[in-house]
Design an enzyme around this catalytic site. Structure first.
Site, PDB file in Angstrom:
ATOM      1  N   ASP A 478       0.838  -1.204   0.000  1.00 43.48           N
ATOM      2  CA  ASP A 478       0.000   0.000   0.000  1.00 43.48           C
ATOM      3  C   ASP A 478       0.875   1.258   0.000  1.00 43.48           C
ATOM      4  O   ASP A 478       2.064   1.215   0.365  1.00 43.48           O
ATOM      5  CB  ASP A 478      -0.866  -0.052   1.275  1.00 43.48           C
ATOM      6  CG  ASP A 478      -2.138   0.772   1.173  1.00 43.48           C
ATOM      7  OD1 ASP A 478      -2.274   1.539   0.212  1.00 43.48           O
ATOM      8  OD2 ASP A 478      -2.987   0.637   2.078  1.00 43.48           O
ATOM      9  N   ASP A 548     -10.777   2.155  -3.030  1.00 43.13           N
ATOM     10  CA  ASP A 548     -11.318   1.868  -1.704  1.00 43.13           C
ATOM     11  C   ASP A 548     -12.843   1.897  -1.728  1.00 43.13           C
ATOM     12  O   ASP A 548     -13.483   1.525  -0.745  1.00 43.13           O
ATOM     13  CB  ASP A 548     -10.809   2.905  -0.689  1.00 43.13           C
ATOM     14  CG  ASP A 548      -9.447   2.526  -0.157  1.00 43.13           C
ATOM     15  OD1 ASP A 548      -9.025   1.374  -0.361  1.00 43.13           O
ATOM     16  OD2 ASP A 548      -8.796   3.384   0.462  1.00 43.13           O
TER      17      ASP A 548
HETATM   18  C1  DGJ Z   1      -5.783   1.997   1.997  1.00 39.16           C
HETATM   19  C2  DGJ Z   1      -6.183   0.751   1.279  1.00 39.16           C
HETATM   20  O1  DGJ Z   1      -6.697   1.062   0.030  1.00 39.16           O
HETATM   21  C3  DGJ Z   1      -7.185  -0.006   2.136  1.00 39.16           C
HETATM   22  O2  DGJ Z   1      -7.662  -1.111   1.443  1.00 39.16           O
HETATM   23  C4  DGJ Z   1      -6.515  -0.393   3.413  1.00 39.16           C
HETATM   24  O3  DGJ Z   1      -5.487  -1.303   3.166  1.00 39.16           O
HETATM   25  C5  DGJ Z   1      -5.990   0.834   4.117  1.00 39.16           C
HETATM   26  N1  DGJ Z   1      -5.180   1.650   3.257  1.00 39.16           N
HETATM   27  C6  DGJ Z   1      -5.200   0.474   5.350  1.00 39.16           C
HETATM   28  O4  DGJ Z   1      -4.615   1.544   5.930  1.00 39.16           O
END
Ligand code: DGJ
Length: 737
Positions: A478, A548
């Site tokens: 990430d 997300d």
């Molecule tokens: C952003 C990601 O897109 C989410 O799926 C998740 O992993 C969060 N970060 C965790 O902080």
């Protein structure tokens, strides 16, 4: 596929299966001009398109108007500062502080295959699959050599380009702009398509008229970004999904970019793509080189479907690598939306136990398992397992999950450092920051200065050490903030302008090392959702978390924009709980499943707590995934209708290679009263085959019927009006006999 040089005409002709690209050398000085890009030509006699037989002529004939020549000649790789006032591809500053450059022909080489680009991701192919032209040109005044690389492929209408600049003089100079590709062509009353968005609404398609002057999309956020996308298409006004001319460019790069079209005073269009010049300044000492990333170009006269097909084929065959390149991915369940930071070993195991009974194949432990990370305020960089949460340790958890017959995956955010972390307390100079200025926090975190080797090595060992400690088969990598306060404690003053690009190179180095040491790892990139969904990252990870926003209706536009360029096999897509955590919308569980089936497919919910009627559907969705994923992953994708445009319904289709099977997904958004069934025209079928049409779900499922491919494509298929909002239908077509 073929590249040839016509010595008497001094022209090059590059052919893909259906297109030709031509460039030529003019005047004794050896200016290199663009001649043609379009439908495949039989002959190579189009040099007149450079218009050097009319005023202002070439400088060798009319040096008094050299400036006019520079300002209208269709330069193959235009340089700035000497008279071409249009957007240039290359700008420099010499030791004495001067700008201005002109590249002229020195030599060329044509060979089979395609060389790798040092330190950068790039498409690849064998000697049978592709052919390359290396065109060498120089600015003798500066002592600068440019190698322009062009590759054509035998199986897709794509030309890739990249540029390498070398200091062949005695003095250092600075590169202040180096683009990767440019096409100068006549203005054909184009529209322009680009992709825009924000967090939770990535890659929305925008189409607008191209006007005079400069129009561009860009990022100088340090990553390809949620906001704009390194992609640009110019298309004729009448171009639709199925027909019409399209010129498109995409960038195999994950950092700052600019994609631009400029319509000049003479109705010429200059389309270009490269690293964004803002804050870019690269010092080249004598003998040093700079390799610019690869740009991908495609042309078609068969509409957007054909453009999409060219990109999909290139990326599936010539960019994505590794164990999972052509393989079905394990169905995962991720605990982010299920628990956020509130979890421990028992909670994760309870999710895994229930998930394994339902056919889910992998548990992914998301953010919050390390250091004192109980919220997103702290601990990034402290990559030590928090054994208060993971009582028994990481290996115990992984082993227990494995005993359930499931794989185990883990989340990292390796590029970051929290101000409240042991790492920052020990190494405050490891964060990107301008000395003396308070750095700008974002999600209460800073970005690590990956231009420093020691930092890169620390990050690698932190991640690899965890992976070596247990049977971890998947990593979600990430990146949750963008770059600001561009300053490195490790770089001298005159190299601070290299930080953005060095950062991206280090990300590539880290991921390259990771997939080398752990070749069986399934890597999924992610950046606060889909802020770094680009071909550069796809070179390392066969899938990327798309957004997300997991709401099935929001996903229609996000997945449509993403699939305009990238294969469905790359789109991370999960079924989540309702009300949706981003928009609060409630959609049927079945619809969430059908929309996620268009991507990698997985779950992001607490399977121990969702309604029983939802849980009961999971085994059926799992079965659908196993039945249709080969088709979704490998098949040809067609866009049938766009909810973003018609505001009623969305529809897409995949067809396998021999056209014996197809899958149509139809999603009705808001129901409308008193309407009849909807007729949709299918695509990509074999007109001579007869297809059994079967509705795989839905309350008013008609009996299977048989129609010819010809009828289904020309006259269409009827979709009965579903009852209710947010209804999805999956329709399977199987060729008879
Ligand atoms: C952003 C990601 O897109 C989410 O799926 C998740 O992993 C969060 N970060 C965790 O902080």
């Amino acid at each position: 596929m073929m590249i040839c040089y016509n010595e008497s005409e001094r022209t090059f002709k590059l052919d893909t299966p259906n297109t030709s690209y031509m460039l030529g050398i003019v005047d004794e000085e050896g200016f290199i001009g663009h001649i043609y890009y379009g439908r495949r030509l039989k002959d190579a006699d189009a040099a007149y398109l450079m218009r050097t037989q009319e005023p202002p002529f070439v400088p060798g004939k009319n040096n008094r108007e050299r400036c006019s020549f520079y300002d209208c000649f269709p330069f193959e790789y235009p340089t700035g500062g000497l008279g071409d006032y249009r957007e240039s591809c290359l700008e420099i500053r010499t030791k004495d502080g001067h700008a201005g450059a002109m590249l002229t022909y020195v030599s060329h080489e044509i060979f089979k295959g395609k060389p790798a680009l040092e330190g950068l991701p790039a498409t690849f192919g064998t000697e049978e699959e592709c052919m390359t032209l290396r065109l060498v040109c120089e600015d003798k005044y500066v002592g600068m050599r440019a190698e322009l690389l062009y590759t054509v492929f035998n199986d897709t209408d794509v030309i890739t380009r990249s540029v390498k600049i070398t200091n062949v003089g005695q003095q250092h100079f600075y590169l202040t702009k180096v683009y990767s590709a440019c096409i100068d062509m006549d203005n054909n009353d184009f529209d322009m398509i680009s992709l825009h968005g924000s967090w939770a609404r990535e890659r929305r398609i925008q189409r607008k008229t191209l006007g005079y002057g400069i129009q561009n999309v860009s990022s100088f956020r340090g990553e390809s970004s949620h906001q704009d996308h390194p992609f640009l298409a110019l298309l004729r006004k009448n171009t639709s999904q199925e027909s019409g001319e399209v010129y498109a460019m995409n960038f195999v790069y994950s950092g700052n970019f600019r994609a631009q079209a400029e319509v000049s005073q003479f109705d010429q269009v200059r389309m270009s793509m490269g690293i964004h010049p803002q804050n870019f300044c690269w010092k080249l000492e004598a003998g040093e080189s700079f390799q610019a990333p690869e740009a991908v170009m495609t042309y078609t006269d068969k509409g957007l479907d054909a453009m999409t097909a060219a990109f999909h084929k290139l990326y599936k065959r010539h960019l994505i690598r590794g164990e999972y390149k052509d393989k079905k991915r394990p169905i995962l369940i991720n605990n982010w939306e299920a628990t956020y930071f509130e979890f421990n070993t028992e909670k994760l195991l309870s999710i895994a136990r229930e998930a394994s009974k339902l056919g889910i194949e992998m548990l992914v432990m998301d953010d919050g398992w390390f250091g004192r990370r109980n919220s997103d305020n702290c601990a990034l960089g402290d990559w030590k397992v928090n054994e208060e949460k993971l009582n028994g340790g990481l290996k115990y958890l992984v082993d227990e999950v494995n005993k359930l017959g499931m794989k185990f995956g883990i989340w990292f955010e390796p590029e970051m450092i929290s101000p409240d972390s042991d790492l920052y307390r020990a190494h405050p100079d490891w964060a990107i920051a301008i000395p003396g200025r308070t750095a700008t926090e974002s999600r209460q975190q800073y970005v690590l200065d990956l231009s420093r080797k020691g930092v890169v090595d620390y990050v690698y060992e932190a991640v690899a050490g965890i992976l070596r400690s247990a049977n971890i088969e998947y990593v979600k990598w990430d990146m949750n903030r963008q770059l600001t306060d561009l300053g490195s404690y490790g770089l001298p003053a005159d190299r601070q302008g290299e930080l953005y690009h060095r950062y991206v190179l280090a990300v590539y180095e880290l991921q390259g090392r990771l997939v080398k040491e752990f070749p069986y790892l399934l890597l999924e990139n992610c950046s606060g959702g889909g802020a770094r969904f680009d071909p550069g990252m796809l070179y390392f990870s066969p899938q990327i978390w798309c957004s997300d926003d997991t709401d099935a209706i929001e996903r229609l536009a996000i997945q449509e924009g993403t699939a305009l360029i990238y294969p469905l096999s790359t789109m991370g897509a999960h079924v989540s709980d309702c009300p949706n955590h981003t928009v609060g919308r409630v959609t049927p569980f079945e619809t969430r499943g059908i929309v996620a089936l268009a991507g990698t497919f997985g779950y992001e919910l607490d399977v121990t707590r969702i309604p029983e009627e939802d849980r009961k559907q999971i085994p059926e969705q799992v079965a659908m995934y196993h039945k249709y994923n080969d088709l979704v992953r490998e098949g040809d994708y067609y866009r049938i209708a766009s909810y973003s445009q018609n505001r009623q319904f969305d529809c897409w289709q995949v067809v396998n290679e021999d056209k014996s099977q197809a899958l149509v997904t139809y999603v009705q958004v808001l129901n409308r009263p008193n309407f009849k069934s909807k007729r949709i025209l299918l695509k990509g079928l074999d007109a001579d085959k007869r297809y059994r049409v079967c509705f795989a779900n839905g309350d008013a499922v008609p009996e299977p019927v048989v129609y010819s491919g010809d009828t289904l494509m020309k006259a269409g298929l009827m979709i009965p009006n579903p009852w209710g909002d947010f209804q999805a239908r999956l329709i399977v077509l199987t060729a008879e006999g």
